[in-house]
Design an enzyme around this catalytic site. Sequence first.
Site, PDB file in Angstrom:
ATOM      1  N   GLU A   1      35.687  44.271  36.372  1.00  0.00           N
ATOM      2  CA  GLU A   1      36.988  43.691  36.738  1.00  0.00           C
ATOM      3  C   GLU A   1      37.900  43.407  35.536  1.00  0.00           C
ATOM      4  O   GLU A   1      39.077  43.768  35.557  1.00  0.00           O
ATOM      5  CB  GLU A   1      36.776  42.399  37.551  1.00  0.00           C
ATOM      6  CG  GLU A   1      38.068  41.779  38.015  1.00  0.00           C
ATOM      7  CD  GLU A   1      37.874  40.512  38.837  1.00  0.00           C
ATOM      8  OE1 GLU A   1      37.317  40.591  39.933  1.00  0.00           O
ATOM      9  OE2 GLU A   1      38.292  39.432  38.361  1.00  0.00           O
TER      10      GLU A   1
ATOM     11  N   SER B   1      34.358  36.639  37.497  1.00  0.00           N
ATOM     12  CA  SER B   1      33.576  37.751  38.064  1.00  0.00           C
ATOM     13  C   SER B   1      33.719  38.966  37.153  1.00  0.00           C
ATOM     14  O   SER B   1      34.833  39.411  36.880  1.00  0.00           O
ATOM     15  CB  SER B   1      34.091  38.128  39.449  1.00  0.00           C
ATOM     16  OG  SER B   1      34.038  37.010  40.284  1.00  0.00           O
TER      17      SER B   1
ATOM     18  N   ARG C   1      42.358  42.988  44.023  1.00  0.00           N
ATOM     19  CA  ARG C   1      42.225  42.919  42.553  1.00  0.00           C
ATOM     20  C   ARG C   1      42.923  44.095  41.871  1.00  0.00           C
ATOM     21  O   ARG C   1      42.436  44.630  40.864  1.00  0.00           O
ATOM     22  CB  ARG C   1      40.750  42.903  42.138  1.00  0.00           C
ATOM     23  CG  ARG C   1      39.935  41.784  42.734  1.00  0.00           C
ATOM     24  CD  ARG C   1      40.260  40.435  42.135  1.00  0.00           C
ATOM     25  NE  ARG C   1      39.348  39.422  42.620  1.00  0.00           N
ATOM     26  CZ  ARG C   1      39.564  38.695  43.723  1.00  0.00           C
ATOM     27  NH1 ARG C   1      40.663  38.841  44.432  1.00  0.00           N
ATOM     28  NH2 ARG C   1      38.687  37.785  44.101  1.00  0.00           N
TER      29      ARG C   1
HETATM   30  P1  FAD Z   1      44.725  37.852  30.331  1.00  0.00           P
HETATM   31  O1  FAD Z   1      43.225  37.833  30.329  1.00  0.00           O
HETATM   32  O2  FAD Z   1      45.416  37.347  29.148  1.00  0.00           O
HETATM   33  O3  FAD Z   1      45.205  39.334  30.643  1.00  0.00           O
HETATM   34  C1  FAD Z   1      44.632  40.068  31.691  1.00  0.00           C
HETATM   35  C2  FAD Z   1      45.390  41.403  31.816  1.00  0.00           C
HETATM   36  O4  FAD Z   1      46.733  41.143  32.240  1.00  0.00           O
HETATM   37  C3  FAD Z   1      45.512  42.133  30.485  1.00  0.00           C
HETATM   38  O5  FAD Z   1      45.462  43.516  30.752  1.00  0.00           O
HETATM   39  C4  FAD Z   1      46.882  41.746  29.980  1.00  0.00           C
HETATM   40  O6  FAD Z   1      47.483  42.700  29.127  1.00  0.00           O
HETATM   41  C5  FAD Z   1      47.671  41.640  31.279  1.00  0.00           C
HETATM   42  N1  FAD Z   1      48.759  40.663  31.188  1.00  0.00           N
HETATM   43  C6  FAD Z   1      48.636  39.327  30.974  1.00  0.00           C
HETATM   44  N2  FAD Z   1      49.843  38.750  30.995  1.00  0.00           N
HETATM   45  C7  FAD Z   1      50.748  39.730  31.208  1.00  0.00           C
HETATM   46  C8  FAD Z   1      52.175  39.773  31.310  1.00  0.00           C
HETATM   47  N3  FAD Z   1      52.917  38.671  31.217  1.00  0.00           N
HETATM   48  N4  FAD Z   1      52.765  40.977  31.519  1.00  0.00           N
HETATM   49  C9  FAD Z   1      52.037  42.116  31.604  1.00  0.00           C
HETATM   50  N5  FAD Z   1      50.691  42.135  31.517  1.00  0.00           N
HETATM   51  C10 FAD Z   1      50.055  40.958  31.320  1.00  0.00           C
HETATM   52  N6  FAD Z   1      40.599  35.879  39.094  1.00  0.00           N
HETATM   53  C11 FAD Z   1      40.864  35.882  40.423  1.00  0.00           C
HETATM   54  O7  FAD Z   1      41.583  36.764  40.917  1.00  0.00           O
HETATM   55  N7  FAD Z   1      40.345  34.923  41.249  1.00  0.00           N
HETATM   56  C12 FAD Z   1      39.570  33.922  40.784  1.00  0.00           C
HETATM   57  O8  FAD Z   1      39.156  33.076  41.550  1.00  0.00           O
HETATM   58  C13 FAD Z   1      39.271  33.909  39.382  1.00  0.00           C
HETATM   59  N8  FAD Z   1      38.447  32.956  38.880  1.00  0.00           N
HETATM   60  C14 FAD Z   1      38.135  32.972  37.546  1.00  0.00           C
HETATM   61  C15 FAD Z   1      37.266  32.000  37.056  1.00  0.00           C
HETATM   62  C16 FAD Z   1      36.937  31.974  35.708  1.00  0.00           C
HETATM   63  C17 FAD Z   1      35.996  30.916  35.194  1.00  0.00           C
HETATM   64  C18 FAD Z   1      37.496  32.929  34.828  1.00  0.00           C
HETATM   65  C19 FAD Z   1      37.180  32.881  33.355  1.00  0.00           C
HETATM   66  C20 FAD Z   1      38.341  33.913  35.309  1.00  0.00           C
HETATM   67  C21 FAD Z   1      38.665  33.948  36.686  1.00  0.00           C
HETATM   68  N9  FAD Z   1      39.519  34.925  37.224  1.00  0.00           N
HETATM   69  C22 FAD Z   1      39.822  34.925  38.568  1.00  0.00           C
HETATM   70  C23 FAD Z   1      40.085  35.973  36.352  1.00  0.00           C
HETATM   71  C24 FAD Z   1      41.389  35.519  35.616  1.00  0.00           C
HETATM   72  O9  FAD Z   1      41.458  34.140  35.509  1.00  0.00           O
HETATM   73  C25 FAD Z   1      42.645  36.012  36.313  1.00  0.00           C
HETATM   74  O10 FAD Z   1      42.645  37.411  36.423  1.00  0.00           O
HETATM   75  C26 FAD Z   1      43.921  35.592  35.574  1.00  0.00           C
HETATM   76  O11 FAD Z   1      45.058  35.963  36.316  1.00  0.00           O
HETATM   77  C27 FAD Z   1      44.026  36.195  34.163  1.00  0.00           C
HETATM   78  O12 FAD Z   1      45.108  35.545  33.507  1.00  0.00           O
HETATM   79  P2  FAD Z   1      45.234  35.548  31.941  1.00  0.00           P
HETATM   80  O13 FAD Z   1      46.569  34.968  31.616  1.00  0.00           O
HETATM   81  O14 FAD Z   1      44.069  34.911  31.337  1.00  0.00           O
HETATM   82  O15 FAD Z   1      45.246  37.105  31.650  1.00  0.00           O
HETATM   83  P1  NAP Z   2      31.545  32.974  47.495  1.00  0.00           P
HETATM   84  O1  NAP Z   2      32.463  32.165  48.346  1.00  0.00           O
HETATM   85  O2  NAP Z   2      30.128  33.100  47.921  1.00  0.00           O
HETATM   86  O3  NAP Z   2      32.162  34.423  47.312  1.00  0.00           O
HETATM   87  C1  NAP Z   2      31.440  35.473  46.708  1.00  0.00           C
HETATM   88  C2  NAP Z   2      32.059  36.776  47.083  1.00  0.00           C
HETATM   89  O4  NAP Z   2      31.876  36.966  48.470  1.00  0.00           O
HETATM   90  C3  NAP Z   2      33.535  36.849  46.813  1.00  0.00           C
HETATM   91  O5  NAP Z   2      33.788  37.984  46.029  1.00  0.00           O
HETATM   92  C4  NAP Z   2      34.192  36.941  48.167  1.00  0.00           C
HETATM   93  O6  NAP Z   2      35.217  37.925  48.266  1.00  0.00           O
HETATM   94  C5  NAP Z   2      33.084  37.406  49.055  1.00  0.00           C
HETATM   95  N1  NAP Z   2      33.231  36.799  50.400  1.00  0.00           N
HETATM   96  C6  NAP Z   2      32.731  35.621  50.815  1.00  0.00           C
HETATM   97  N2  NAP Z   2      33.056  35.435  52.130  1.00  0.00           N
HETATM   98  C7  NAP Z   2      33.767  36.493  52.514  1.00  0.00           C
HETATM   99  C8  NAP Z   2      34.368  36.875  53.752  1.00  0.00           C
HETATM  100  N3  NAP Z   2      34.292  36.121  54.840  1.00  0.00           N
HETATM  101  N4  NAP Z   2      35.027  38.027  53.815  1.00  0.00           N
HETATM  102  C9  NAP Z   2      35.112  38.801  52.737  1.00  0.00           C
HETATM  103  N5  NAP Z   2      34.559  38.506  51.531  1.00  0.00           N
HETATM  104  C10 NAP Z   2      33.884  37.370  51.422  1.00  0.00           C
HETATM  105  O7  NAP Z   2      31.475  32.293  46.053  1.00  0.00           O
HETATM  106  P2  NAP Z   2      32.247  32.388  44.691  1.00  0.00           P
HETATM  107  O8  NAP Z   2      31.722  33.542  43.925  1.00  0.00           O
HETATM  108  O9  NAP Z   2      32.162  31.019  44.117  1.00  0.00           O
HETATM  109  O10 NAP Z   2      33.758  32.709  45.024  1.00  0.00           O
HETATM  110  C11 NAP Z   2      34.633  31.839  45.717  1.00  0.00           C
HETATM  111  C12 NAP Z   2      36.026  32.426  45.711  1.00  0.00           C
HETATM  112  O11 NAP Z   2      36.552  32.377  44.379  1.00  0.00           O
HETATM  113  C13 NAP Z   2      36.080  33.883  46.120  1.00  0.00           C
HETATM  114  O12 NAP Z   2      37.250  34.094  46.866  1.00  0.00           O
HETATM  115  C14 NAP Z   2      36.116  34.642  44.821  1.00  0.00           C
HETATM  116  O13 NAP Z   2      36.842  35.852  44.904  1.00  0.00           O
HETATM  117  C15 NAP Z   2      36.871  33.669  43.911  1.00  0.00           C
HETATM  118  N6  NAP Z   2      36.442  33.839  42.506  1.00  0.00           N
HETATM  119  C16 NAP Z   2      36.893  34.928  41.825  1.00  0.00           C
HETATM  120  C17 NAP Z   2      36.536  35.111  40.496  1.00  0.00           C
HETATM  121  C18 NAP Z   2      37.085  36.261  39.690  1.00  0.00           C
HETATM  122  O14 NAP Z   2      36.960  36.246  38.464  1.00  0.00           O
HETATM  123  N7  NAP Z   2      37.675  37.251  40.290  1.00  0.00           N
HETATM  124  C19 NAP Z   2      35.703  34.197  39.868  1.00  0.00           C
HETATM  125  C20 NAP Z   2      35.232  33.132  40.610  1.00  0.00           C
HETATM  126  C21 NAP Z   2      35.604  32.952  41.942  1.00  0.00           C
HETATM  127  P3  NAP Z   2      36.698  37.705  47.709  1.00  0.00           P
HETATM  128  O15 NAP Z   2      36.577  37.914  46.242  1.00  0.00           O
HETATM  129  O16 NAP Z   2      37.481  38.804  48.372  1.00  0.00           O
HETATM  130  O17 NAP Z   2      37.167  36.353  48.082  1.00  0.00           O
END
Ligand code: FAD
Ligand code: NAP
Length: 335
Positions: free
Chosen positions: A331, A235, A163
């Site tokens: 985050e 998250s 991240r």
């Molecule tokens: P924004 O929210 O618009 O911006 C985020 C940051 O990036 C800001 O600092 C912004 O200035 C910068 N930025 C955006 N675009 C650019 C650009 N073109 N150049 C330079 N800087 C830029 N994240 C995960 O990693 N894994 C997941 O599974 C995941 N699941 C999610 C589920 C939900 C329901 C939600 C709401 C979010 C989730 N996220 C997850 C977080 C998010 O979706 C990601 O981080 C996504 O990449 C953000 O994209 P955005 O375009 O909305 O960014």
């Molecule tokens: P989940 O599968 O229970 O995962 C919850 C958390 O446990 C995640 O952060 C994941 O890490 C960690 N995890 C689970 N198994 C793991 C393993 N074997 N080794 C290391 N880490 C482990 O349920 P969930 O919350 O629905 O997430 C599912 C996936 O979607 C995850 O990969 C999660 O990162 C991603 N997600 C991300 C966001 C976001 O906003 N960043 C939001 C929703 C879902 P990792 O994050 O490293 O995978």
Amino acid sequence: MTLLEDVPLQDFNTLAIPAKAAYFADVASAEDLERILANPALASLPRLVLGGGSNIVLRGDFPGVVLHIALQGIAVEESGAERLVKVAAGENWDALVRHCLAQGWYGIENLISIPGSAGAAPIQNIGAYGVELADVLVAVRGWDLNQQQWRRLSCEQCQLGYRSSVFKGELQDRFIITEIELRLSTTASPNTRYAALSDALSGTEVVTPEAVAEAVATMRASRLPDYRQEPNAGSFFKNPIVSAERASVLQQRFPQLVSWPLADGQVKLAAAWLVEQCGWKGRRQGEVGIHPRQAIVLVNYGRTKGETVLALAGAIQSSVADQFGVSLEIEPRLY
Ligand code: FAD
Ligand code: NAP
């Protein structure tokens, strides 16, 4: 390109925070970007580069200019089974995953259903279900605000980590991504190492990338709240990473602690477990609360201001610090 003033941002962030931007412009081309950056009236104001707004928290009205990245386009170069896919930063990430899958270009199927734009994907090295952007990113292109020039940064130069990336460090607020390049393949090689995913596919005879995508999309839809109904930013906290010694001390005190060893010897703790142990899961505090199924997803039920969301986040951080001595890092980026 039109420069708008006093623009409501509630529909531009998935937490539905009702803040306003002093100035707002849709950036649909490289020329748009150059033009707006050259505007002397805006030069001294803060900038917010905005994609889908799914990983930001607006603390209040934004006093500067919001550059809403709207560049579109997908181009592909073929080389044997390899596909070098060049994607404009304003493309929707989930639509891109589905498009690639439909073309038979594999590698990002585990990253289906993540909200936001392609250009934001490198910012925190998006990851889910055992795959992260770093696995397929070749390079990004964009405008370097310090060097005042267009640059191409290799994946290595992006310094992608858990991240994190150079865009959250040394190049924070200094680089506007306009295009990403991904290396995909026409050879299917499904990654089902993530336990929840392999469990979901256990009855499937032939595991294809399409089956992986469907399984991930189904799990996400059942586990995560839809931000259109229950505004959230995914998250809210990162999983804390601690030393092996620290993890072992915690494990002795809390035998149920959920954690995973990392390749570098450190240990990743489950933020969701820590928060749940402190009794926060499903709790409501006025217009904001923690989702009943996801202990680290904060929901802005009342579509209220950012400081209320952050007050809840702060209370959660304090209880986790008091009970476990672990600090939870937020985050999304705060503005
Ligand atoms: P924004 O929210 O618009 O911006 C985020 C940051 O990036 C800001 O600092 C912004 O200035 C910068 N930025 C955006 N675009 C650019 C650009 N073109 N150049 C330079 N800087 C830029 N994240 C995960 O990693 N894994 C997941 O599974 C995941 N699941 C999610 C589920 C939900 C329901 C939600 C709401 C979010 C989730 N996220 C997850 C977080 C998010 O979706 C990601 O981080 C996504 O990449 C953000 O994209 P955005 O375009 O909305 O960014
Ligand atoms: P989940 O599968 O229970 O995962 C919850 C958390 O446990 C995640 O952060 C994941 O890490 C960690 N995890 C689970 N198994 C793991 C393993 N074997 N080794 C290391 N880490 C482990 O349920 P969930 O919350 O629905 O997430 C599912 C996936 O979607 C995850 O990969 C999660 O990162 C991603 N997600 C991300 C966001 C976001 O906003 N960043 C939001 C929703 C879902 P990792 O994050 O490293 O995978």
